[in-house]
Design a protein around this motif. Structure first.
Motif, short mmCIF file in Angstrom:
data_model
loop_
_atom_site.label_atom_id
_atom_site.label_comp_id
_atom_site.label_asym_id
_atom_site.label_seq_id
_atom_site.Cartn_x
_atom_site.Cartn_y
_atom_site.Cartn_z
N HIS A 1 36.64 35.97 55.34
CA HIS A 1 37.66 36.44 54.40
C HIS A 1 37.01 37.23 53.28
CE1 HIS A 1 36.80 33.56 51.06
NE2 HIS A 1 36.32 32.82 52.06
N PRO A 2 37.75 38.14 52.65
CA PRO A 2 37.18 38.92 51.54
C PRO A 2 36.96 38.03 50.32
CG PRO A 2 39.19 39.94 52.42
CD PRO A 2 39.12 38.55 52.97
N ALA A 3 35.92 38.33 49.57
CA ALA A 3 35.68 37.65 48.29
C ALA A 3 36.38 38.48 47.22
CB ALA A 3 34.19 37.55 48.00
N ALA A 4 37.59 38.10 46.90
CA ALA A 4 38.38 38.87 45.94
C ALA A 4 39.14 37.93 45.04
CB ALA A 4 39.34 39.81 46.67
N ALA A 5 39.18 38.27 43.76
CA ALA A 5 40.00 37.55 42.78
C ALA A 5 41.20 38.44 42.49
CB ALA A 5 39.21 37.28 41.52
N LEU A 6 42.40 37.94 42.76
CA LEU A 6 43.61 38.74 42.65
C LEU A 6 44.34 38.36 41.36
CD1 LEU A 6 44.77 38.24 46.35
CD2 LEU A 6 43.26 40.01 45.43
N LEU A 7 44.36 39.27 40.41
CA LEU A 7 45.03 39.00 39.14
C LEU A 7 46.51 39.30 39.28
CD1 LEU A 7 44.78 38.15 36.18
CD2 LEU A 7 44.49 40.57 35.61
N LEU A 8 47.34 38.28 39.07
CA LEU A 8 48.78 38.41 39.20
C LEU A 8 49.44 38.41 37.83
CD1 LEU A 8 49.49 35.87 42.12
CD2 LEU A 8 48.92 38.31 42.29
N ALA A 9 50.42 39.30 37.66
CA ALA A 9 51.25 39.28 36.46
C ALA A 9 52.18 38.07 36.55
CB ALA A 9 52.04 40.58 36.36
N PRO A 10 52.82 37.68 35.45
CA PRO A 10 53.68 36.49 35.48
C PRO A 10 54.77 36.53 36.55
CG PRO A 10 53.26 37.12 33.22
CD PRO A 10 52.67 38.21 34.08
N ASP A 11 55.23 37.73 36.93
CA ASP A 11 56.27 37.82 37.95
C ASP A 11 55.71 37.89 39.36
OD1 ASP A 11 55.15 40.33 37.88
OD2 ASP A 11 57.03 41.42 37.57
N GLY A 12 54.40 37.74 39.51
CA GLY A 12 53.78 37.77 40.83
C GLY A 12 53.24 39.12 41.24
N ARG A 13 53.47 40.16 40.43
CA ARG A 13 52.97 41.50 40.77
C ARG A 13 51.44 41.50 40.75
NH1 ARG A 13 51.18 45.07 37.33
NH2 ARG A 13 52.25 44.01 35.59
N LEU A 14 50.86 42.15 41.76
CA LEU A 14 49.41 42.28 41.83
C LEU A 14 48.95 43.34 40.83
CD1 LEU A 14 46.70 41.54 43.12
CD2 LEU A 14 47.17 43.24 44.90
N ALA A 15 48.23 42.91 39.80
CA ALA A 15 47.83 43.83 38.73
C ALA A 15 46.43 44.38 38.95
CB ALA A 15 47.91 43.12 37.39
N ARG A 16 45.51 43.56 39.40
CA ARG A 16 44.13 43.99 39.58
C ARG A 16 43.50 43.21 40.72
NH1 ARG A 16 44.60 48.27 37.56
NH2 ARG A 16 44.03 48.92 35.45
N VAL A 17 42.55 43.85 41.42
CA VAL A 17 41.69 43.18 42.39
C VAL A 17 40.29 43.20 41.81
CG1 VAL A 17 40.80 43.14 44.74
CG2 VAL A 17 43.14 43.92 44.31
N LEU A 18 39.75 42.03 41.50
CA LEU A 18 38.47 41.91 40.83
C LEU A 18 37.45 41.22 41.73
CD1 LEU A 18 39.92 40.60 37.44
CD2 LEU A 18 39.18 42.95 37.91
N SER A 19 36.19 41.38 41.39
CA SER A 19 35.13 40.71 42.15
C SER A 19 34.80 39.38 41.49
CB SER A 19 33.87 41.57 42.20
OG SER A 19 32.78 40.80 42.66
N PRO A 20 35.06 38.26 42.14
CA PRO A 20 34.75 36.96 41.53
C PRO A 20 33.26 36.69 41.43
CG PRO A 20 35.42 36.66 43.80
CD PRO A 20 35.61 38.13 43.49
N LEU A 21 32.44 37.44 42.17
CA LEU A 21 31.00 37.23 42.13
C LEU A 21 30.31 38.09 41.08
CD1 LEU A 21 30.34 37.07 45.98
CD2 LEU A 21 30.62 35.18 44.38
N ALA A 22 31.07 38.96 40.41
CA ALA A 22 30.50 39.80 39.35
C ALA A 22 31.46 39.87 38.17
CB ALA A 22 30.21 41.20 39.89
N LEU A 23 32.22 38.82 37.98
CA LEU A 23 33.26 38.81 36.95
C LEU A 23 32.70 38.33 35.63
CD1 LEU A 23 36.30 39.39 36.65
CD2 LEU A 23 36.73 37.00 37.18
#
Length: 276
Positions: free
Chosen positions: A182-204
């Motif tokens: 699986h991809p190593a990705a941290a998905l930042l969601l807005a309060p309504d569930g909208r995908l706002a950003r895809v970040l790297s959890p290993l370089a965050l």
């Protein structure tokens, strides 16, 4: 040339970062790629490719690992921005660092875990129950460090598929070796569930996460300094981080220089008139 709507620019940035992260961080939990029996085509399909306007269904039914009670994704988010981490709860070699690094970045933001932002973990393997989720949080102390700021969810295969499908998060399993790629990705969601950003959890880092949360919170989180910083920093899809916007900085510096020169000329003009 017509101006690109802000929502379209945001979607392009999200998709661009996702494609970069998918190439850089594809994880096979439990095994190394050499040990896996997945074909190259199967591995290349592991990616994060969000569709335009990607949104997580907040009504998805899960089980909260802490209480063992049914809950929903929306309830776990608590009407707040959430950093969503899809992980394998039994993967101690890679998923554990993803969780601990994300938790450390959350604490470094200066935001209040649980009140301003939540870390939401979602298990990718439906065979892993609440005990596996609690064990992961206990191994690195994330549960104790974040308290109400972290939620660990487990769900059925259909629920997991709906969530990953809505966000364009693709994974695959090696049934012979019982491993999940699986991809190593941290998905930042807005309060309504909208995908706002895809970040790297290993370089965050805390700064990048804070800026992303301020953007996702649509000015309801953060302060004036954060908004000023966003004028000078922008999200770089190639790195998954916030970097200085040189053009904006140079433009601002030039404007300040012009204003300083104009002010100096005005002061000198007034002084010369008084002297006469």
């Amino acid at each position: 040339m017509p101006e690109v709507p802000r929502t379209d620019r945001r979607d392009r940035a999200v998709r661009g970062a996702a494609s970069i992260l998918a190439l850089a961080f594809t994880l096979l939990c439990g095994l190394t790629p050499a040990q896996a029996r997945l074909t190259r085509a199967e591995m290349s399909a592991v990616a994060v490719a969000p569709p335009p306007g990607a949104r997580a269904p907040t009504d998805l039914a899960f089980v909260d690992a802490a209480s063992g009670r049914p809950t929903s994704l929306g309830a776990a988010m608590g009407n707040r921005p959430a950093l969503l981490l899809p992980i394998d709860y039994t993967c101690g070699n890679v998923c554990d660092p993803m969780v601990s690094l994300s938790a450390a970045a959350l604490r470094a933001t200066g935001l209040r875990p649980g009140d301003d932002l939540r870390l939401v973990l979602v298990g990718l393997d439906p065979r892993d129950g609440p005990d596996a989720a609690r064990a992961l949080l206990a191994r690195d102390g994330t549960g104790e460090a974040l308290g109400e700021g972290v939620r660990a969810l487990v769900g059925e295969q259909g629920t997991i598929d709906r969530l990953t499908g809505a966000l364009g998060y693709s994974l695959t399993s090696d049934r012979e070796t019982d491993a999940i790629a699986h991809p190593a990705a941290a998905l930042l969601l807005a309060p309504d569930g909208r995908l706002a950003r895809v970040l790297s959890p290993l370089a965050l880092i805390g700064r990048d996460l804070r800026l992303a949360v301020v953007e996702a919170g649509e000015s309801r989180i953060g302060n004036l300094a954060d908004r000023f910083t966003l004028l000078c920093y922008g999200f770089d899809a190639a790195t998954g981080m916030y970097t200085p916007l040189i053009r904006r900085i140079l433009t601002g510096a030039a404007l300040l220089t012009i204003l300083a020169i104009a002010g100096g000329v005005l002061i000198l003009a007034r002084m010369s008139r008084r002297a006469v």
